[in-house]
Design a protein around this motif. Structure first.
Motif: not given
Length: 425
Positions: A103-129
């Motif tokens: 897995i390329d960190d540079n490719k997963i970083k943008p969606p991870l950042d977007a999910l962390i910033a999104n209030p609709r991301t469940p807390q369990a996934d927020q923790a993992r992300f």
């Protein structure tokens, strides 16, 4: 990317910073709990059909079909719900398209950042992300950012037992040795409280890092914790030599102080080889303790550690025997010690008795020396503690060692106290 599992965490701390596998979404059980308190997603009309097609393609692992659909979902996304599902698809696509699981960190970083910033991301996934973003930051040599993500993951309920140790490694490797040492002690204390035994290599890692930074009090603390957890003869020898005997040791000691460490090794049956026996005997003879020097050589020969043709050992033995013959009986000195104006003669005579193994007489005269005064009380209490310990009076020995206050003798006494409190392995 490599995964760091529980059994491998100690090795990971000792190796270079490695990558860690992408954290999977929440388990089905966690998802069910989240869904019970999280409103269902409401996608925009323009996004709904595209999302359904993209999801089907991703589930079928048809990434060539999924890629343009995911782009269309992302372009059409307007609400937080739309953006959430778009980011999930982008993350799944990035992971799915990774060659051989690399897995390329540079490719997963943008969606991870977007999910962390999104209030609709469940807390369990927020923790993992947040945890995964910490890994990416750590791999990019961004220690402060990594620590912030890891701490946020913990606050959100991420409970991977490896996480505290990963944070320790980041602090240590970024130069915050004191902070990393304190965090490592806390993490290992938690393991012990949970009935687990920390890996031996963690102690060695902490000792190496704190010694490298010359954080000597921290290093000594780790040495004692290490030998308490793993009280083998080899480990005793290692820590005593690293502390004060080998070249470049943690502290600089004189011969008398080194002899007190060798006495500890002798008591713990941790004398390793010809060097140990010969240098101990040499120091004892140099200090005017020929009986002790001779006894050490006798023990080395009996243990098979001193070859019969050792020129050094044979010369030391000859010198020790001659000195013993010249010295004669200590009885006249015993009487003079008690009549002397100060405790210096009593201390010297007690040292001779200690070296000869006459512990009862040594104890008596060390107490006379302390009573009369004019002596190095820390040195006398150290030797009194050794005589009491070797005579079997553990309680008395502990009291004597605890009376030693000045460095470096207080450290030497603390090693003896650790030995008295730690059963041999």
């Amino acid at each position: 990317m490599k995964s760091i599992y529980r059994a491998a965490i100690a090795a990971a701390l000792l190796s270079g910073a490695g990558s860690i596998a992408l954290v999977t979404p929440a388990s089905a059980k966690e998802k069910k709990a989240e869904e019970a308190k999280t409103p269902p997603l409401k996608l925009s009309k323009d996004v709904q059909p595209l999302a359904a097609k993209a999801q089907a393609a991703i589930q079928a692992k048809d990434y060539a079909t999924a890629a343009p659909l995911v782009q269309q979902v992302s372009a059409a996304a307007k609400t937080d719900d739309d953006k959430y599902i778009a980011s999930v698809f982008e993350l799944q696509l990035a992971v799915g398209q990774s060659p051989n699981g690399q897995i390329d960190d540079n490719k997963i970083k943008p969606p991870l950042d977007a999910l962390i910033a999104n209030p609709r991301t469940p807390q369990a996934d927020q923790a993992r992300f947040n945890y995964q973003r910490g890994i990416i930051a750590a791999n990019a040599k961004q220690p402060q950012e990594a620590i912030a993500f890891f701490q946020r993951a913990q606050q959100l309920g991420y409970t991977d037992p490896n996480l505290p140790l990963q944070m320790v490694k980041i602090k240590m490797e970024s130069g915050d040795i004191a902070g990393g040492s304190a965090d490592l002690q806390k993490a290992m204390d938690a393991q012990i409280a949970a009935g687990q035994k920390p890996d031996e290599q963690l102690y060695r890692y902490a000792m190496a890092k704190t010694l490298q930074k010359r954080l000597i009090p921290d290093s000594i603390g780790w040495m004692k914790r290490y030998i308490t957890a793993y009280p083998t003869a080899k480990n005793w020898r290692d820590i005593v030599f690293v502390y004060g005997i080998q070249q470049g040791a943690a502290v600089t000691l004189d011969k008398a102080q080194k002899v007190d460490l060798f006495r500890l090794l002798r008591r713990e049956k941790a004398m390793a080889d010809q060097f140990d026996y010969e240098i101990y005997a040499q120091y004892a003879i140099d200090l005017g303790l020929p009986n002790e020097g001779k006894a050490v050589i006798d023990e080395g020969r009996a243990a098979g550690k001193l070859p019969a043709d050792s020129v050094t050992a044979n010369d030391l033995y000859r010198v020790a025997k001659q000195a013993i013959a010249n010295e004669g009986s200590l009885d006249p000195l015993d009487a003079k010690s008690k009549a002397a104006a100060n405790g210096k003669l009593a201390a010297g005579t007690a040292d001779a008795h200690l070296g000869a193994g006459n512990y009862a007489k040594a104890i008596e005269l060390y107490k006379v020396a302390l009573q009369k005064g004019g002596v190095d009380a820390d040195a006398i209490n150290t030797h009194l503690g050794i005589a009491l310990a070797n005579s079997g009076d553990t309680a008395g020995a502990k009291a004597a060692f605890e009376a030693v206050k000045g460095a470096p003798r207080a450290d030497i006494a603390s090693f003896w106290l650790t030995a008295l409190a730690t059963p041999a392995a």
